[in-house]
Design a protein around this motif. Structure first.
Motif, PDB file in Angstrom:
ATOM      1  N   LEU A 113       0.840  -1.195   0.000  1.00 26.00           N
ATOM      2  CA  LEU A 113       0.000   0.000   0.000  1.00 26.00           C
ATOM      3  C   LEU A 113       0.877   1.247   0.000  1.00 26.00           C
ATOM      4  CD1 LEU A 113      -2.630  -1.274   2.524  1.00 26.00           C
ATOM      5  CD2 LEU A 113      -3.029  -0.785   0.123  1.00 26.00           C
ATOM      6  N   TYR A 114       0.651   2.108  -0.971  1.00 23.08           N
ATOM      7  CA  TYR A 114       1.437   3.330  -1.102  1.00 23.08           C
ATOM      8  C   TYR A 114       0.552   4.392  -1.747  1.00 23.08           C
ATOM      9  CZ  TYR A 114       1.708   1.452  -5.809  1.00 23.08           C
ATOM     10  OH  TYR A 114       1.378   0.931  -7.032  1.00 23.08           O
ATOM     11  N   ALA A 115       0.955   5.625  -1.639  1.00 25.13           N
ATOM     12  CA  ALA A 115       0.196   6.726  -2.232  1.00 25.13           C
ATOM     13  C   ALA A 115       0.210   6.585  -3.744  1.00 25.13           C
ATOM     14  CB  ALA A 115       0.784   8.062  -1.807  1.00 25.13           C
ATOM     15  N   GLY A 116      -0.970   6.377  -4.314  1.00 27.73           N
ATOM     16  CA  GLY A 116      -1.113   6.226  -5.748  1.00 27.73           C
ATOM     17  C   GLY A 116      -1.693   4.880  -6.153  1.00 27.73           C
ATOM     18  N   CYS A 117      -1.615   3.875  -5.266  1.00 26.40           N
ATOM     19  CA  CYS A 117      -2.203   2.581  -5.607  1.00 26.40           C
ATOM     20  C   CYS A 117      -3.730   2.682  -5.518  1.00 26.40           C
ATOM     21  CB  CYS A 117      -1.665   1.472  -4.705  1.00 26.40           C
ATOM     22  SG  CYS A 117      -2.294   1.462  -3.016  1.00 26.40           S
ATOM     23  N   TYR A 118      -4.404   1.670  -6.029  1.00 26.68           N
ATOM     24  CA  TYR A 118      -5.867   1.626  -6.003  1.00 26.68           C
ATOM     25  C   TYR A 118      -6.325   0.675  -4.902  1.00 26.68           C
ATOM     26  CZ  TYR A 118      -5.918   4.124 -10.416  1.00 26.68           C
ATOM     27  OH  TYR A 118      -5.758   5.078 -11.396  1.00 26.68           O
ATOM     28  N   VAL A 119      -7.341   1.096  -4.169  1.00 23.92           N
ATOM     29  CA  VAL A 119      -7.833   0.317  -3.035  1.00 23.92           C
ATOM     30  C   VAL A 119      -9.359   0.339  -3.000  1.00 23.92           C
ATOM     31  CG1 VAL A 119      -5.780   0.817  -1.622  1.00 23.92           C
ATOM     32  CG2 VAL A 119      -7.792   2.307  -1.446  1.00 23.92           C
ATOM     33  N   ASN A 120      -9.902  -0.556  -2.203  1.00 25.66           N
ATOM     34  CA  ASN A 120     -11.292  -0.483  -1.760  1.00 25.66           C
ATOM     35  C   ASN A 120     -11.214  -0.008  -0.318  1.00 25.66           C
ATOM     36  OD1 ASN A 120     -12.160  -1.602  -4.181  1.00 25.66           O
ATOM     37  ND2 ASN A 120     -12.174  -3.680  -3.363  1.00 25.66           N
ATOM     38  N   ALA A 121     -12.239   0.659   0.168  1.00 26.19           N
ATOM     39  CA  ALA A 121     -12.208   1.151   1.544  1.00 26.19           C
ATOM     40  C   ALA A 121     -13.576   1.048   2.191  1.00 26.19           C
ATOM     41  CB  ALA A 121     -11.730   2.607   1.577  1.00 26.19           C
ATOM     42  N   SER A 122     -13.559   0.770   3.482  1.00 25.43           N
ATOM     43  CA  SER A 122     -14.763   0.762   4.300  1.00 25.43           C
ATOM     44  C   SER A 122     -14.641   1.920   5.284  1.00 25.43           C
ATOM     45  CB  SER A 122     -14.877  -0.578   5.041  1.00 25.43           C
ATOM     46  OG  SER A 122     -15.984  -0.557   5.907  1.00 25.43           O
ATOM     47  N   LEU A 123     -15.609   2.832   5.234  1.00 22.29           N
ATOM     48  CA  LEU A 123     -15.573   4.067   6.013  1.00 22.29           C
ATOM     49  C   LEU A 123     -16.925   4.287   6.673  1.00 22.29           C
ATOM     50  CD1 LEU A 123     -14.115   6.219   3.099  1.00 22.29           C
ATOM     51  CD2 LEU A 123     -12.794   5.012   4.835  1.00 22.29           C
ATOM     52  N   GLU A 124     -16.952   5.211   7.622  1.00 14.89           N
ATOM     53  CA  GLU A 124     -18.209   5.537   8.278  1.00 14.89           C
ATOM     54  C   GLU A 124     -18.239   7.023   8.611  1.00 14.89           C
ATOM     55  OE1 GLU A 124     -20.764   2.995  11.300  1.00 14.89           O
ATOM     56  OE2 GLU A 124     -18.958   3.789  12.228  1.00 14.89           O
ATOM     57  N   LEU A 125     -19.258   7.717   8.095  1.00 16.66           N
ATOM     58  CA  LEU A 125     -19.440   9.129   8.421  1.00 16.66           C
ATOM     59  C   LEU A 125     -19.924   9.276   9.856  1.00 16.66           C
ATOM     60  CD1 LEU A 125     -21.310  10.486   5.275  1.00 16.66           C
ATOM     61  CD2 LEU A 125     -18.918  10.850   5.880  1.00 16.66           C
ATOM     62  N   TRP A 126     -19.493  10.342  10.522  1.00 14.97           N
ATOM     63  CA  TRP A 126     -20.036  10.632  11.837  1.00 14.97           C
ATOM     64  C   TRP A 126     -20.057  12.137  12.064  1.00 14.97           C
ATOM     65  CZ3 TRP A 126     -16.967  12.722  15.890  1.00 14.97           C
ATOM     66  CH2 TRP A 126     -15.595  12.736  15.664  1.00 14.97           C
ATOM     67  N   VAL A 127     -20.961  12.538  12.923  1.00 14.19           N
ATOM     68  CA  VAL A 127     -21.188  13.952  13.215  1.00 14.19           C
ATOM     69  C   VAL A 127     -20.453  14.343  14.484  1.00 14.19           C
ATOM     70  CG1 VAL A 127     -22.947  15.675  13.788  1.00 14.19           C
ATOM     71  CG2 VAL A 127     -23.457  13.867  12.126  1.00 14.19           C
ATOM     72  N   GLN A 128     -19.662  15.386  14.390  1.00 13.39           N
ATOM     73  CA  GLN A 128     -19.018  15.964  15.572  1.00 13.39           C
ATOM     74  C   GLN A 128     -19.819  17.204  15.950  1.00 13.39           C
ATOM     75  OE1 GLN A 128     -14.749  16.730  15.383  1.00 13.39           O
ATOM     76  NE2 GLN A 128     -15.090  18.691  16.408  1.00 13.39           N
ATOM     77  N   ASN A 129     -20.276  17.244  17.187  1.00 11.73           N
ATOM     78  CA  ASN A 129     -21.043  18.387  17.669  1.00 11.73           C
ATOM     79  C   ASN A 129     -20.741  18.518  19.159  1.00 11.73           C
ATOM     80  OD1 ASN A 129     -22.807  20.471  18.080  1.00 11.73           O
ATOM     81  ND2 ASN A 129     -24.669  19.290  17.669  1.00 11.73           N
ATOM     82  N   ASN A 130     -19.602  19.158  19.450  1.00 17.63           N
ATOM     83  CA  ASN A 130     -19.161  19.267  20.838  1.00 17.63           C
ATOM     84  C   ASN A 130     -18.401  20.571  21.061  1.00 17.63           C
ATOM     85  OD1 ASN A 130     -16.579  18.803  19.724  1.00 17.63           O
ATOM     86  ND2 ASN A 130     -16.648  16.625  20.185  1.00 17.63           N
ATOM     87  N   GLN A 131     -17.693  20.659  22.178  1.00 18.41           N
ATOM     88  CA  GLN A 131     -16.965  21.893  22.508  1.00 18.41           C
ATOM     89  C   GLN A 131     -15.861  22.201  21.499  1.00 18.41           C
ATOM     90  OE1 GLN A 131     -16.757  19.032  24.258  1.00 18.41           O
ATOM     91  NE2 GLN A 131     -14.753  18.763  25.195  1.00 18.41           N
ATOM     92  N   TYR A 132     -15.480  21.207  20.669  1.00 19.19           N
ATOM     93  CA  TYR A 132     -14.437  21.420  19.664  1.00 19.19           C
ATOM     94  C   TYR A 132     -15.008  21.858  18.317  1.00 19.19           C
ATOM     95  CZ  TYR A 132     -11.781  19.012  23.219  1.00 19.19           C
ATOM     96  OH  TYR A 132     -11.216  18.660  24.407  1.00 19.19           O
ATOM     97  N   GLY A 133     -16.317  21.940  18.229  1.00 18.91           N
ATOM     98  CA  GLY A 133     -16.945  22.432  17.015  1.00 18.91           C
ATOM     99  C   GLY A 133     -17.883  21.443  16.359  1.00 18.91           C
TER     100      GLY A 133
END
Length: 174
Positions: A113-133
């Motif tokens: 794995l290096y910058a420029g290779c092709y991958v599949n990815a599993s990700l999850e969006l989440w909401v930040q709503n706290n004292q940090y913004g």
């Protein structure tokens, strides 16, 4: 939270086996994924819809500036390979699952794995709503190597052709 599965996207700035270091401080495991606007438009549309839903539900429809959302237009980013793509940055405090094409685990020593290779990815969006913004962030769950690609400047790999073979003679070093 909304799960996102990316297929055959380019990997950029990978810190998948060790946490990234920023200004001398260890931060998180992270990577940026480049989603081609021309060939993956429907996926980008789905991600934008998931972000809009997260803002509506988790932030009660608050307006967020682009720098507070994990999905960015690569045309606005001055890095090689980003033009014509959307950029999605994801991170995690826990090491993500890292797999080869056959689903076998990869290690850093595999050097696949290096910058420029092709991958599949599993990700999850989440909401930040706290004292940090307020933000829409993305958790990095897993990455699977798909195929080699042209390395970006931060992912240049050495080659055997860069070196000559030498006899094991200590006088050669004098």
């Amino acid at each position: 939270m909304s799960k996102i599965l990316l297929s055959t996207v380019r990997l950029s700035f990978p810190s998948l086996f060790r946490k990234a270091v920023f200004n001398g401080d260890e931060t998180k495991f992270e990577a940026t994924f480049l989603i081609n606007k021309a060939t993956q438009g429907p996926k980008i549309k789905d991600i934008k819809a998931a972000i809009d839903a997260a803002i509506k539900d988790g932030l009660k429809g608050a307006k967020l500036p682009p720098d507070k959302i994990c999905l960015k237009d690569g045309d606005d980013i001055d890095y090689a390979g980003y033009a014509g793509h959307m950029s999605l940055k994801a991170s995690s405090t826990k090491r993500p699952m890292v797999l080869d094409r056959d689903k076998s685990p990869l290690t850093e020593a595999d050097n696949k794995l290096y910058a420029g290779c092709y991958v599949n990815a599993s990700l999850e969006l989440w909401v930040q709503n706290n004292q940090y913004g307020k933000r829409i962030n993305c958790n990095l769950l897993g990455v699977q190597f798909m195929k080699d690609g042209e390395p970006f400047a931060d992912g240049v790999k050495g080659s055997l052709d860069d070196f000559e073979a030498f006899a094991d003679d200590e006088n050669d070093f004098l």
